[in-house]
Scaffold this motif. Sequence first.
Motif, PDB file in Angstrom:
ATOM      1  N   GLU A  63      35.312  39.157  50.148  1.00  0.00           N
ATOM      2  CA  GLU A  63      36.551  38.921  50.895  1.00  0.00           C
ATOM      3  C   GLU A  63      37.053  37.502  50.660  1.00  0.00           C
ATOM      4  OE1 GLU A  63      35.770  42.004  54.625  1.00  0.00           O
ATOM      5  OE2 GLU A  63      35.001  39.950  54.738  1.00  0.00           O
ATOM      6  N   GLN A  64      36.146  36.541  50.670  1.00  0.00           N
ATOM      7  CA  GLN A  64      36.542  35.154  50.405  1.00  0.00           C
ATOM      8  C   GLN A  64      37.112  35.008  48.996  1.00  0.00           C
ATOM      9  OE1 GLN A  64      33.689  32.085  51.566  1.00  0.00           O
ATOM     10  NE2 GLN A  64      32.809  33.488  53.073  1.00  0.00           N
ATOM     11  N   ALA A  65      36.489  35.677  48.039  1.00  0.00           N
ATOM     12  CA  ALA A  65      36.964  35.621  46.654  1.00  0.00           C
ATOM     13  C   ALA A  65      38.345  36.264  46.518  1.00  0.00           C
ATOM     14  CB  ALA A  65      35.964  36.310  45.727  1.00  0.00           C
ATOM     15  N   GLU A  66      38.565  37.373  47.216  1.00  0.00           N
ATOM     16  CA  GLU A  66      39.868  38.047  47.157  1.00  0.00           C
ATOM     17  C   GLU A  66      40.967  37.178  47.761  1.00  0.00           C
ATOM     18  OE1 GLU A  66      42.668  41.009  46.256  1.00  0.00           O
ATOM     19  OE2 GLU A  66      40.646  40.649  45.513  1.00  0.00           O
ATOM     20  N   VAL A  67      40.686  36.549  48.891  1.00  0.00           N
ATOM     21  CA  VAL A  67      41.664  35.644  49.508  1.00  0.00           C
ATOM     22  C   VAL A  67      41.955  34.476  48.570  1.00  0.00           C
ATOM     23  CG1 VAL A  67      42.042  34.001  51.402  1.00  0.00           C
ATOM     24  CG2 VAL A  67      41.165  36.290  51.890  1.00  0.00           C
ATOM     25  N   GLU A  68      40.924  33.897  47.996  1.00  0.00           N
ATOM     26  CA  GLU A  68      41.101  32.771  47.075  1.00  0.00           C
ATOM     27  C   GLU A  68      41.934  33.179  45.860  1.00  0.00           C
ATOM     28  OE1 GLU A  68      41.182  29.132  45.370  1.00  0.00           O
ATOM     29  OE2 GLU A  68      40.578  29.625  47.418  1.00  0.00           O
ATOM     30  N   LYS A  69      41.643  34.367  45.307  1.00  0.00           N
ATOM     31  CA  LYS A  69      42.391  34.866  44.143  1.00  0.00           C
ATOM     32  C   LYS A  69      43.876  35.022  44.480  1.00  0.00           C
ATOM     33  CE  LYS A  69      42.754  39.184  42.674  1.00  0.00           C
ATOM     34  NZ  LYS A  69      42.424  40.545  42.307  1.00  0.00           N
ATOM     35  N   LEU A  70      44.168  35.622  45.636  1.00  0.00           N
ATOM     36  CA  LEU A  70      45.563  35.827  46.031  1.00  0.00           C
ATOM     37  C   LEU A  70      46.260  34.496  46.316  1.00  0.00           C
ATOM     38  CD1 LEU A  70      45.205  39.002  48.251  1.00  0.00           C
ATOM     39  CD2 LEU A  70      46.374  38.835  46.045  1.00  0.00           C
ATOM     40  N   ARG A  71      45.564  33.578  46.961  1.00  0.00           N
ATOM     41  CA  ARG A  71      46.165  32.256  47.243  1.00  0.00           C
ATOM     42  C   ARG A  71      46.448  31.495  45.953  1.00  0.00           C
ATOM     43  NH1 ARG A  71      42.673  30.656  52.631  1.00  0.00           N
ATOM     44  NH2 ARG A  71      44.084  31.655  54.105  1.00  0.00           N
ATOM     45  N   ARG A  72      45.532  31.584  45.006  1.00  0.00           N
ATOM     46  CA  ARG A  72      45.736  30.914  43.718  1.00  0.00           C
ATOM     47  C   ARG A  72      46.947  31.505  42.995  1.00  0.00           C
ATOM     48  NH1 ARG A  72      41.112  32.102  41.230  1.00  0.00           N
ATOM     49  NH2 ARG A  72      40.033  30.683  42.610  1.00  0.00           N
ATOM     50  N   ARG A  73      47.044  32.845  42.991  1.00  0.00           N
ATOM     51  CA  ARG A  73      48.178  33.496  42.319  1.00  0.00           C
ATOM     52  C   ARG A  73      49.482  33.164  43.039  1.00  0.00           C
ATOM     53  NH1 ARG A  73      50.394  34.271  37.791  1.00  0.00           N
ATOM     54  NH2 ARG A  73      51.675  36.129  37.667  1.00  0.00           N
ATOM     55  N   GLU A  74      49.448  33.134  44.357  1.00  0.00           N
ATOM     56  CA  GLU A  74      50.640  32.765  45.127  1.00  0.00           C
ATOM     57  C   GLU A  74      51.102  31.362  44.734  1.00  0.00           C
ATOM     58  OE1 GLU A  74      52.024  32.477  49.795  1.00  0.00           O
ATOM     59  OE2 GLU A  74      49.947  32.011  49.288  1.00  0.00           O
ATOM     60  N   HIS A  75      50.172  30.441  44.617  1.00  0.00           N
ATOM     61  CA  HIS A  75      50.517  29.071  44.236  1.00  0.00           C
ATOM     62  C   HIS A  75      51.110  29.026  42.824  1.00  0.00           C
ATOM     63  CE1 HIS A  75      49.636  24.961  42.710  1.00  0.00           C
ATOM     64  NE2 HIS A  75      50.168  24.649  43.876  1.00  0.00           N
TER      65      HIS A  75
END
Length: 121
Positions: A63-75
């Motif tokens: 879950e932490q990895a998925e949130v990080e992946k989405l936040r990185r892509r959003e940025h």
Amino acid sequence: MATTYDFPSDLRAGQEELHQVRAELSALLKRLPWSVEPLDGYSDTGGWRKAERPASPGWTADEQAEVEKLRRREHELAVFVTCHRFWAEVASADRVEARMALKHTPEPPLDPPPGPAAGQA
């Protein structure tokens, strides 16, 4: 007065993906426990408003990895859209209006709507 802008297709695609990533991230965060780390619940009814949280099991590594992946892509997408070369072509006084127009412009259809073939009535 609203102006129509001819946004490049890559800018439109970037903005659309940014909307999608933000919606996916928001939905994920709503499903996850309120705390990343495991924490005890609490209840505070002594203040001007009631504050309560159940115990949180925390987020899993996935879950932490998925949130990080989405936040990185959003940025990445936010930087792409904000810094796109198109904005240099828009007068600085019109950039806010153009940016708002891009945010609220749906993708144009890829194919024209079906109609009668040429030469047929």
